[in-house]
Design a protein around this motif. Structure first.
Motif, PDB file in Angstrom:
ATOM      1  N   SER A  60     -35.973  41.790 -30.211  1.00 25.71           N
ATOM      2  CA  SER A  60     -37.279  41.435 -30.772  1.00 25.71           C
ATOM      3  C   SER A  60     -37.610  39.967 -30.539  1.00 25.71           C
ATOM      4  O   SER A  60     -38.756  39.623 -30.263  1.00 25.71           O
ATOM      5  N   GLY A  61     -36.549  39.119 -30.646  1.00 26.85           N
ATOM      6  CA  GLY A  61     -36.760  37.675 -30.429  1.00 26.85           C
ATOM      7  C   GLY A  61     -37.238  37.408 -29.021  1.00 26.85           C
ATOM      8  O   GLY A  61     -38.208  36.692 -28.795  1.00 26.85           O
ATOM      9  N   ALA A  62     -36.540  38.030 -28.078  1.00 23.56           N
ATOM     10  CA  ALA A  62     -36.900  37.825 -26.673  1.00 23.56           C
ATOM     11  C   ALA A  62     -38.303  38.337 -26.403  1.00 23.56           C
ATOM     12  O   ALA A  62     -39.063  37.751 -25.632  1.00 23.56           O
ATOM     13  N   ASN A  63     -38.651  39.434 -27.035  1.00 18.70           N
ATOM     14  CA  ASN A  63     -39.987  39.987 -26.804  1.00 18.70           C
ATOM     15  C   ASN A  63     -41.083  39.096 -27.363  1.00 18.70           C
ATOM     16  O   ASN A  63     -42.136  38.945 -26.744  1.00 18.70           O
ATOM     17  N   ILE A  64     -40.828  38.547 -28.522  1.00 16.11           N
ATOM     18  CA  ILE A  64     -41.859  37.668 -29.091  1.00 16.11           C
ATOM     19  C   ILE A  64     -42.006  36.403 -28.240  1.00 16.11           C
ATOM     20  O   ILE A  64     -43.097  35.880 -28.054  1.00 16.11           O
ATOM     21  N   ASP A  65     -40.865  35.963 -27.672  1.00 14.43           N
ATOM     22  CA  ASP A  65     -40.921  34.821 -26.743  1.00 14.43           C
ATOM     23  C   ASP A  65     -41.805  35.159 -25.551  1.00 14.43           C
ATOM     24  O   ASP A  65     -42.657  34.377 -25.145  1.00 14.43           O
ATOM     25  N   ILE A  92     -56.045  32.600 -27.235  1.00 14.03           N
ATOM     26  CA  ILE A  92     -56.462  31.604 -28.224  1.00 14.03           C
ATOM     27  C   ILE A  92     -55.900  31.942 -29.620  1.00 14.03           C
ATOM     28  O   ILE A  92     -55.602  31.046 -30.412  1.00 14.03           O
ATOM     29  N   ASP A  93     -55.725  33.270 -29.890  1.00 12.60           N
ATOM     30  CA  ASP A  93     -55.111  33.676 -31.158  1.00 12.60           C
ATOM     31  C   ASP A  93     -53.645  33.255 -31.187  1.00 12.60           C
ATOM     32  O   ASP A  93     -53.139  32.763 -32.195  1.00 12.60           O
ATOM     33  N   LEU A  94     -52.981  33.461 -30.053  1.00 10.88           N
ATOM     34  CA  LEU A  94     -51.565  33.075 -29.974  1.00 10.88           C
ATOM     35  C   LEU A  94     -51.415  31.564 -30.184  1.00 10.88           C
ATOM     36  O   LEU A  94     -50.485  31.096 -30.850  1.00 10.88           O
ATOM     37  N   LEU A  95     -52.359  30.828 -29.613  1.00 16.30           N
ATOM     38  CA  LEU A  95     -52.315  29.364 -29.766  1.00 16.30           C
ATOM     39  C   LEU A  95     -52.458  28.979 -31.237  1.00 16.30           C
ATOM     40  O   LEU A  95     -51.715  28.127 -31.747  1.00 16.30           O
ATOM     41  N   GLU A  96     -53.378  29.621 -31.926  1.00 10.88           N
ATOM     42  CA  GLU A  96     -53.579  29.305 -33.344  1.00 10.88           C
ATOM     43  C   GLU A  96     -52.325  29.646 -34.157  1.00 10.88           C
ATOM     44  O   GLU A  96     -51.935  28.902 -35.055  1.00 10.88           O
ATOM     45  N   ILE A 147     -41.355  33.871 -38.277  1.00 10.75           N
ATOM     46  CA  ILE A 147     -42.712  33.570 -38.762  1.00 10.75           C
ATOM     47  C   ILE A 147     -43.754  34.100 -37.786  1.00 10.75           C
ATOM     48  O   ILE A 147     -44.740  34.722 -38.187  1.00 10.75           O
ATOM     49  N   LEU A 148     -43.487  33.860 -36.514  1.00  6.07           N
ATOM     50  CA  LEU A 148     -44.452  34.299 -35.495  1.00  6.07           C
ATOM     51  C   LEU A 148     -44.597  35.819 -35.512  1.00  6.07           C
ATOM     52  O   LEU A 148     -45.702  36.360 -35.456  1.00  6.07           O
ATOM     53  N   GLN A 149     -43.453  36.489 -35.635  1.00  3.30           N
ATOM     54  CA  GLN A 149     -43.458  37.948 -35.627  1.00  3.30           C
ATOM     55  C   GLN A 149     -44.255  38.482 -36.814  1.00  3.30           C
ATOM     56  O   GLN A 149     -45.059  39.406 -36.677  1.00  3.30           O
ATOM     57  N   ARG A 150     -44.015  37.845 -37.958  1.00  2.00           N
ATOM     58  CA  ARG A 150     -44.714  38.293 -39.162  1.00  2.00           C
ATOM     59  C   ARG A 150     -46.225  38.109 -39.005  1.00  2.00           C
ATOM     60  O   ARG A 150     -47.009  38.971 -39.348  1.00  2.00           O
ATOM     61  N   LYS A 151     -46.582  36.975 -38.448  1.00  2.00           N
ATOM     62  CA  LYS A 151     -48.011  36.689 -38.291  1.00  2.00           C
ATOM     63  C   LYS A 151     -48.657  37.598 -37.250  1.00  2.00           C
ATOM     64  O   LYS A 151     -49.796  38.019 -37.409  1.00  2.00           O
ATOM     65  N   VAL A 152     -47.912  37.879 -36.200  1.00  2.00           N
ATOM     66  CA  VAL A 152     -48.440  38.762 -35.155  1.00  2.00           C
ATOM     67  C   VAL A 152     -48.641  40.163 -35.733  1.00  2.00           C
ATOM     68  O   VAL A 152     -49.669  40.805 -35.505  1.00  2.00           O
TER      69      VAL A 152
END
Lengths: 436, 187
Positions: A4-9, B117-121, B168-173
């Protein structure tokens, strides 16, 4: 395996890959113009210009000398013809006399020799009797006295007015001898010059070359008094004592004032700056230095522990000024190329230079702020010099001197290991000299 | 339109027009990178301006090897890194350490609705240290060892920061796509 980490990267890497956002209006206006310093070609051009100046002067001197010789040689046929005419029209005893010569003290050695030979020739040819008349012989010719043309051209032809026999010839001889004795041998001079000072790194010294790319020479000056002793008609030796102030600007080092209230260290230099001339050590605790483009500043107060902008320090300048003062003792040989109203000399020799002061400072509209000193400078340097001197004689005693001079420092400027910078300088010295 | 080689030549000669031409061509791409590394617009603008000054100053060292855009990008990233280091002492520790651990939600492969642009935010909302580690590791490809030296932290901290940043990023996505799904399904 957690992917999952690699995918989010991957999501962010790919998603942001081609993103473009227009920068705010006015961002470009705040990017200051950047003019790159071209150290290499500039150095070449300066050297070429200096060589060109010296060569041009040499050519001028040579041509001037040649023209004088040619014009004197052109006078010969006319003089011979005139002599024959005088002899034909006036059978009275010929008289040779030398007009009072305003340049008697500067008759060159070669010309004296020619005069002496001519006098000797006259004595051999003309064995006068008691009446002062030459013997009645067909072999005698006045043109023979004057010829051969190539040799007599060295005489001041216009000075030969009439022939008056042995007495005057002897007078002329004694006049030449006396003139030699009266020539002053010592002279005292005061000279000063603005100096363009710079340096170049020894080949293979990449560190010096990198450092010097952001360093720029500033116009310096030198001046002092000297004395010279005339060894011969053409050769003289000169020495004296000079004071020289030279320096350079180290660009890209931003300086701030007002750091004292954040400085808790005592005694040690807060900042060290590596330059091609040595390492600058700060001794003013109110100064903060930062190098935004390279890593020349060594300090405990790095970007990650202290921000001068956030701390509201007073910005001073984006460069530092290094200043060095020397007492110089030159030993110079001067060779006279041309001896006229304007004399030309070739100058060359060595100078022994003693470092007496060095300082580093920064400036702003508010004034100058002392930063510290440059450590690692060689306290004693030797420089070689080569130049062309022009000397305009106001009178027998006083003359005006103009001497474009190039100097090259033989030993490195700094004794810091890894740095091999050899400075050079170019200056046009001018001043007065007094002969006695 | 002048080609890149001529523009670089002009910049090297100190030609202001060529410098502006280079800026106009690449500023929007590089500004996006600045925003990616900065918490606010003002800081991003500073990084862009300082970065371009460095680009002009160091053009002489560009050897025509590799991508010119990549070379400029590295300068911009290094400038952002310097800015981060200079402000590092100002960032509060509790901004980072007291944030809750993310729940281990599975990665959803259908995050297709997210625009750049969403990813950037989302990335700019990260705490500064998390954002820096994530950018350096995930986007630029530096190792934890390199990152630890770059921002003066331990390798362990770098790993931990990355892990928290990802969470955090995963949760927000997920949150973002969840909202989108609700909109699509008419909830």
């Amino acid at each position: 395996m957690d992917t999952s980490g690699a995918n989010i990267d991957l999501l962010f890497r790919n998603g942001l890959k081609d993103l473009e956002v227009l920068p705010p209006i006015g961002a470009w206006a705040n990017i200051r113009p950047v003019i790159r310093k071209k150290a290499g070609p500039f150095l070449f051009l300066r050297s070429a210009a200096m060589i060109a100046v010296l060569l041009s002067l040499s050519v001028i001197v040579y041509r001037y000398n040649r023209e004088l010789q040619v014009s004197a040689e052109n006078l010969m046929p006319a003089m011979n013809e005139l002599s024959e005419q005088m002899l034909a029209s006036n059978p009275a005893p010929p008289v040779l006399a030398f007009r009072e010569n305003r340049r008697r003290e500067t008759v060159p050695r070669r010309e004296q020799a020619v005069i002496n030979e001519t006098v000797q020739l006259a004595e051999n040819i003309i064995s006068t009797d008691e009446t002062g008349f030459p013997p009645a012989t067909d072999n005698f010719s006045y043109s023979e006295l004057i010829s051969p043309p190539g040799r007599v051209s060295a005489l001041y032809m216009t000075d030969i007015i009439r022939f008056s026999g042995t007495k005057e010839i002897n007078d002329a001889e004694s006049y030449v001898d006396n003139g030699k004795e009266r020539s002053p041998r010592w002279s005292l001079s005061a000279l000063a010059s603005p100096i363009y000072y710079n340096g170049f790194a020894a080949s293979g010294d990449d560190l010096s070359q990198q450092l010097m790319a952001s360093e720029q020479a500033r116009v310096s000056y030198s001046g002092g008094v000297g004395f010279a002793y005339k060894l011969s008609k053409k050769l003289s030796i000169q020495s004296g004592i000079y004071y020289a102030s030279v320096g350079q600007e180290v660009a890209g080092i931003s300086s701030y004032a007002g750091f004292q209230r954040y400085d808790y260290t005592k005694g040690d230099a807060n900042f060290r700056v590596l330059t091609s001339s040595g390492t600058i050590y700060t001794n003013n605790s109110d100064v903060f230095l930062i190098d935004r483009s390279a890593d020349r500043v060594l300090t405990a107060y790095t970007n990650d522990v202290f921000d001068p902008v956030k701390s509201e320090l007073d910005y001073m300048n984006s460069s530092l000024q290094q200043s060095f003062s020397y007492i110089e003792m030159p030993v110079i040989i001067r060779y006279k190329l041309l001896n006229r109203v304007i004399d030309f000399n070739l100058i060359g020799g060595l100078s022994y230079n003693l470092l007496v002061n060095n300082s580093v400072y920064t400036t702003s509209d508010a004034g100058r702020l002392a930063v510290g000193k440059t450590e690692g400078l060689n306290p004693f340097t030797i420089s070689s010099s080569l130049g062309m001197g022009m000397e305009y004689n106001f009178s027998d005693k006083i003359s005006f001197n103009l001497e474009p001079t190039f100097r090259y420092y033989l030993n490195p400027f700094t004794n810091v290991p890894g740095l091999r910078t050899h400075p050079y300088s170019f200056g046009i010295f001018s001043g007065l000299s007094y002969r006695f | 339109m002048p080609d890149l080689k001529n523009i670089i030549k002009g910049c090297l000669a100190g030609n202001r027009r060529d410098q502006e031409l280079l800026y106009r061509r690449h500023a929007s791409r590089l500004y996006a990178i600045c925003l990616q590394y900065s918490g606010n617009d003002e800081e991003a603008r500073d990084v862009l301006q300082e970065g371009f000054i460095k680009i002009f100053e160091n053009l002489v060292h560009y050897k025509n090897e590799g991508s010119f855009e990549g070379w400029m990008r590295r300068i911009i990233v290094n400038t952002a890194l310097e800015k981060f280091r200079s402000r590092n002492h100002l960032y509060r520790v509790d901004d980072i350490d007291l944030l809750p651990e993310s729940e281990s939600e599975p990665y959803n492969e259908h995050y297709t609705g997210l625009e750049a642009i969403d990813l950037l935010e989302i990335i700019r909302d990260l705490p500064p240290k998390y954002r820096m580690v994530f950018n350096l590791f995930a986007i630029e490809g530096y190792s934890h060892k390199e990152i630890s030296k770059m921002i003066n932290i331990s390798e362990g901290t770098s790993k931990s920061n990355l892990s928290r940043a990802r969470a955090i990023l995963q949760r927000k996505v997920n949150l973002f796509t969840g909202i989108q799904k609700q909109i699509v399904n008419g909830y």
